[in-house]
Design a protein around this motif. Structure first.
Motif, PDB file in Angstrom:
ATOM      1  N   ALA A 217       9.770   0.783  -5.807  1.00 10.50           N
ATOM      2  CA  ALA A 217       8.444   0.179  -5.683  1.00 10.50           C
ATOM      3  C   ALA A 217       8.457  -1.281  -6.109  1.00 10.50           C
ATOM      4  O   ALA A 217       7.864  -2.147  -5.453  1.00 10.50           O
ATOM      5  CB  ALA A 217       7.428   0.966  -6.512  1.00 10.50           C
TER       6      ALA A 217
ATOM      7  N   TYR B  83      -9.400  -2.044  -2.246  1.00 12.64           N
ATOM      8  CA  TYR B  83      -8.231  -2.921  -2.199  1.00 12.64           C
ATOM      9  C   TYR B  83      -7.775  -3.094  -0.760  1.00 12.64           C
ATOM     10  O   TYR B  83      -7.473  -4.205  -0.302  1.00 12.64           O
ATOM     11  CB  TYR B  83      -7.101  -2.302  -3.030  1.00 12.64           C
ATOM     12  CG  TYR B  83      -5.774  -3.020  -2.908  1.00 12.64           C
ATOM     13  CD1 TYR B  83      -5.453  -4.073  -3.753  1.00 12.64           C
ATOM     14  CD2 TYR B  83      -4.845  -2.645  -1.936  1.00 12.64           C
ATOM     15  CE1 TYR B  83      -4.236  -4.733  -3.634  1.00 12.64           C
ATOM     16  CE2 TYR B  83      -3.634  -3.300  -1.806  1.00 12.64           C
ATOM     17  CZ  TYR B  83      -3.336  -4.343  -2.657  1.00 12.64           C
ATOM     18  OH  TYR B  83      -2.136  -5.008  -2.530  1.00 12.64           O
TER      19      TYR B  83
ATOM     20  N   TYR C   1       0.822  -1.202   0.000  1.00 12.59           N
ATOM     21  CA  TYR C   1       0.000   0.000   0.000  1.00 12.59           C
ATOM     22  C   TYR C   1       0.862   1.260   0.000  1.00 12.59           C
ATOM     23  O   TYR C   1       0.528   2.265  -0.636  1.00 12.59           O
ATOM     24  CB  TYR C   1      -0.929  -0.003   1.225  1.00 12.59           C
ATOM     25  CG  TYR C   1      -2.098   0.940   1.111  1.00 12.59           C
ATOM     26  CD1 TYR C   1      -3.163   0.653   0.268  1.00 12.59           C
ATOM     27  CD2 TYR C   1      -2.137   2.122   1.843  1.00 12.59           C
ATOM     28  CE1 TYR C   1      -4.241   1.512   0.156  1.00 12.59           C
ATOM     29  CE2 TYR C   1      -3.210   2.989   1.738  1.00 12.59           C
ATOM     30  CZ  TYR C   1      -4.263   2.680   0.891  1.00 12.59           C
ATOM     31  OH  TYR C   1      -5.328   3.539   0.774  1.00 12.59           O
TER      32      TYR C   1
ATOM     33  N   GLN D   8       2.888   3.257  -3.325  1.00 12.97           N
ATOM     34  CA  GLN D   8       2.368   4.369  -4.121  1.00 12.97           C
ATOM     35  C   GLN D   8       2.876   5.726  -3.615  1.00 12.97           C
ATOM     36  O   GLN D   8       2.774   6.733  -4.314  1.00 12.97           O
ATOM     37  CB  GLN D   8       0.844   4.345  -4.110  1.00 12.97           C
ATOM     38  CG  GLN D   8       0.232   4.567  -2.737  1.00 12.97           C
ATOM     39  CD  GLN D   8      -1.275   4.424  -2.732  1.00 12.97           C
ATOM     40  OE1 GLN D   8      -1.963   4.976  -3.586  1.00 12.97           O
ATOM     41  NE2 GLN D   8      -1.794   3.662  -1.781  1.00 12.97           N
TER      42      GLN D   8
ATOM     43  N   ASP E 295       1.829   1.545 -11.281  1.00 14.86           N
ATOM     44  CA  ASP E 295       0.407   1.565 -11.642  1.00 14.86           C
ATOM     45  C   ASP E 295      -0.400   1.196 -10.406  1.00 14.86           C
ATOM     46  O   ASP E 295      -0.531   0.025 -10.065  1.00 14.86           O
ATOM     47  CB  ASP E 295       0.131   0.572 -12.777  1.00 14.86           C
ATOM     48  CG  ASP E 295      -1.331   0.604 -13.229  1.00 14.86           C
ATOM     49  OD1 ASP E 295      -2.113   1.422 -12.677  1.00 14.86           O
ATOM     50  OD2 ASP E 295      -1.697  -0.190 -14.110  1.00 14.86           O
ATOM     51  N   TYR E 296      -0.955   2.210  -9.737  1.00 15.14           N
ATOM     52  CA  TYR E 296      -1.638   1.979  -8.462  1.00 15.14           C
ATOM     53  C   TYR E 296      -3.129   2.279  -8.548  1.00 15.14           C
ATOM     54  O   TYR E 296      -3.763   2.602  -7.545  1.00 15.14           O
ATOM     55  CB  TYR E 296      -0.977   2.824  -7.367  1.00 15.14           C
ATOM     56  CG  TYR E 296       0.510   2.564  -7.257  1.00 15.14           C
ATOM     57  CD1 TYR E 296       0.980   1.356  -6.763  1.00 15.14           C
ATOM     58  CD2 TYR E 296       1.434   3.515  -7.677  1.00 15.14           C
ATOM     59  CE1 TYR E 296       2.345   1.107  -6.682  1.00 15.14           C
ATOM     60  CE2 TYR E 296       2.798   3.278  -7.594  1.00 15.14           C
ATOM     61  CZ  TYR E 296       3.245   2.070  -7.100  1.00 15.14           C
ATOM     62  OH  TYR E 296       4.592   1.811  -7.014  1.00 15.14           O
ATOM     63  N   ARG E 297      -3.674   2.158  -9.751  1.00 12.24           N
ATOM     64  CA  ARG E 297      -5.099   2.437  -9.915  1.00 12.24           C
ATOM     65  C   ARG E 297      -5.966   1.488  -9.102  1.00 12.24           C
ATOM     66  O   ARG E 297      -7.071   1.848  -8.685  1.00 12.24           O
ATOM     67  CB  ARG E 297      -5.475   2.335 -11.403  1.00 12.24           C
ATOM     68  CG  ARG E 297      -4.953   3.497 -12.258  1.00 12.24           C
ATOM     69  CD  ARG E 297      -5.208   3.260 -13.730  1.00 12.24           C
ATOM     70  NE  ARG E 297      -4.473   2.091 -14.219  1.00 12.24           N
ATOM     71  CZ  ARG E 297      -4.546   1.637 -15.465  1.00 12.24           C
ATOM     72  NH1 ARG E 297      -5.323   2.250 -16.342  1.00 12.24           N
ATOM     73  NH2 ARG E 297      -3.840   0.586 -15.837  1.00 12.24           N
ATOM     74  N   GLU E 298      -5.463   0.280  -8.866  1.00 19.23           N
ATOM     75  CA  GLU E 298      -6.239  -0.712  -8.108  1.00 19.23           C
ATOM     76  C   GLU E 298      -6.041  -0.571  -6.592  1.00 19.23           C
ATOM     77  O   GLU E 298      -6.741  -1.205  -5.816  1.00 19.23           O
ATOM     78  CB  GLU E 298      -5.837  -2.132  -8.535  1.00 19.23           C
ATOM     79  CG  GLU E 298      -6.151  -2.471  -9.981  1.00 19.23           C
ATOM     80  CD  GLU E 298      -7.638  -2.544 -10.252  1.00 19.23           C
ATOM     81  OE1 GLU E 298      -8.410  -2.740  -9.290  1.00 19.23           O
ATOM     82  OE2 GLU E 298      -8.032  -2.397 -11.418  1.00 19.23           O
ATOM     83  N   VAL E 299      -5.071   0.253  -6.196  1.00 20.70           N
ATOM     84  CA  VAL E 299      -4.789   0.409  -4.764  1.00 20.70           C
ATOM     85  C   VAL E 299      -5.728   1.465  -4.197  1.00 20.70           C
ATOM     86  O   VAL E 299      -5.368   2.606  -3.950  1.00 20.70           O
ATOM     87  CB  VAL E 299      -3.313   0.796  -4.524  1.00 20.70           C
ATOM     88  CG1 VAL E 299      -3.009   0.831  -3.033  1.00 20.70           C
ATOM     89  CG2 VAL E 299      -2.392  -0.196  -5.213  1.00 20.70           C
TER      90      VAL E 299
ATOM     91  N   VAL F 162      -1.671  -5.471  -8.671  1.00 18.77           N
ATOM     92  CA  VAL F 162      -0.840  -4.289  -8.396  1.00 18.77           C
ATOM     93  C   VAL F 162       0.503  -4.415  -9.102  1.00 18.77           C
ATOM     94  O   VAL F 162       1.184  -5.438  -8.982  1.00 18.77           O
ATOM     95  CB  VAL F 162      -0.608  -4.109  -6.880  1.00 18.77           C
ATOM     96  CG1 VAL F 162       0.319  -2.917  -6.637  1.00 18.77           C
ATOM     97  CG2 VAL F 162      -1.924  -3.887  -6.158  1.00 18.77           C
TER      98      VAL F 162
ATOM     99  N   LEU G 171       7.509  -4.507  -3.730  1.00 16.35           N
ATOM    100  CA  LEU G 171       6.464  -5.476  -4.050  1.00 16.35           C
ATOM    101  C   LEU G 171       7.013  -6.900  -4.036  1.00 16.35           C
ATOM    102  O   LEU G 171       6.324  -7.832  -3.590  1.00 16.35           O
ATOM    103  CB  LEU G 171       5.849  -5.153  -5.415  1.00 16.35           C
ATOM    104  CG  LEU G 171       5.096  -3.814  -5.513  1.00 16.35           C
ATOM    105  CD1 LEU G 171       4.535  -3.612  -6.913  1.00 16.35           C
ATOM    106  CD2 LEU G 171       3.982  -3.749  -4.476  1.00 16.35           C
TER     107      LEU G 171
END
Length: 281
Positions: free
Chosen positions: A200, A261, A178, A181, A253-257, A249, A204
């Motif tokens: 990042a 989520y 989390y 980002q 690209d953190y559009r889903e975070v 994730v 991950l």
């Protein structure tokens, strides 16, 4: 009513889902499926009040940074809906409730309370000096199942320690995901995280490895305590939830975070508790 909503916002009320289910699971494990109801109620009161105090302390410590972080503009203290004085009074009240509840549990709980409190008091400041701050958060949340176990058995045991390691790695790794980002923001403020130290993508990868170890620890606990098949079904569901979370994730690209989520990680704690309970049925 608005002030109550502001305080609920300030303690991130829905996030209680990350600690209470593990505390309940631990109590069931420690009591071999039949924890005393009074003890469970006191455990829930103690852990809830401790968590509320901890998160407000964190908000106070990070307020100057949160005001600069656009994605945190919704927070009550950032919006000025709760003053620093009100937050401190709230922490004091939570501490009173915490001590009062723990005092009703076996004496060892009150003796160990200062030890359990250290992680959640220290955690807010760890991001000032270590990239592994996420694990301090995990340790703070792991005090919930630890406290529940000690309250039931009045002792510390190896399965409890492994369970706490599992919880600490689970939440610590998730926090690293989390927090990835915020890599640029944290660097600009000279704050530390796995993302600022390893990038990042590196953060991950580390988080995935920690989650693998976490699931292995959950399996080990089940084997050590001789839990039934339902428990391992719960662990499998938790593992699948983590695999899905990592799959959506990507570094950069953190559009889903999103908050959705964030809350989906509660599937892990809920699955472990529900299927622990079913394994004793």
């Amino acid at each position: 009513m608005n002030k109550l909503k502001a305080h609920a916002n300030n303690v991130a009320l829905p996030h209680t889902i990350f600690s209470l289910p593990f505390a309940l699971a631990s109590a069931f494990m420690a009591a071999n499926g039949s924890p005393d109801v009074r003890t469970v109620v006191l455990i829930l009161i103690a852990i809830t009040s401790a968590r509320w105090a901890a998160i407000v302390i964190d908000n106070l410590a990070d307020l100057k940074f949160d005001k600069l972080q656009p994605r945190l503009s919704y927070r009550a203290m950032v919006r000025g809906e709760i003053s620093t004085a009100e937050a401190l009074i709230f922490v004091a009240l939570c501490m009173i409730v915490l001590v009062a509840a723990v005092a009703q549990l076996p004496p060892i709980c009150l003796k160990l309370l200062p030890v359990a409190a250290i992680p959640f008091i220290v955690y807010p400041f760890t991001k000032r000096f270590t990239a592994w701050c996420h694990l301090f958060l995990g340790l703070a949340i792991a005090m919930a199942p630890a406290g529940a176990w000690v309250a039931v058995t009045e002792s510390i045991a190896l399965p409890m320690i492994i369970l706490c390691v599992a919880v600490a790695l689970w939440i610590g790794a998730f926090d690293a995901v989390y927090g990835a980002q915020d890599e640029k923001f944290d660097k600009s403020q000279r704050l530390h995280s796995l993302a600022t130290k390893y990038g990042a993508a590196g953060a991950l990868r580390i988080a995935r490895g920690l989650h693998v170890v976490s699931i292995a620890c959950f399996v080990t606990v089940g084997l050590m305590l001789g839990l039934g098949k339902w428990y391992f079904v719960g662990v499998a569901i938790a593992a699948l939830a983590l695999v899905y979370q990592h799959a959506i994730v990507k570094a950069g690209d953190y559009r889903e975070v999103t908050q959705a989520y964030f809350m989906r990680n509660g599937i892990v704690s809920i699955a472990i508790f529900v299927f622990t309970w079913l394994s004793y049925d």
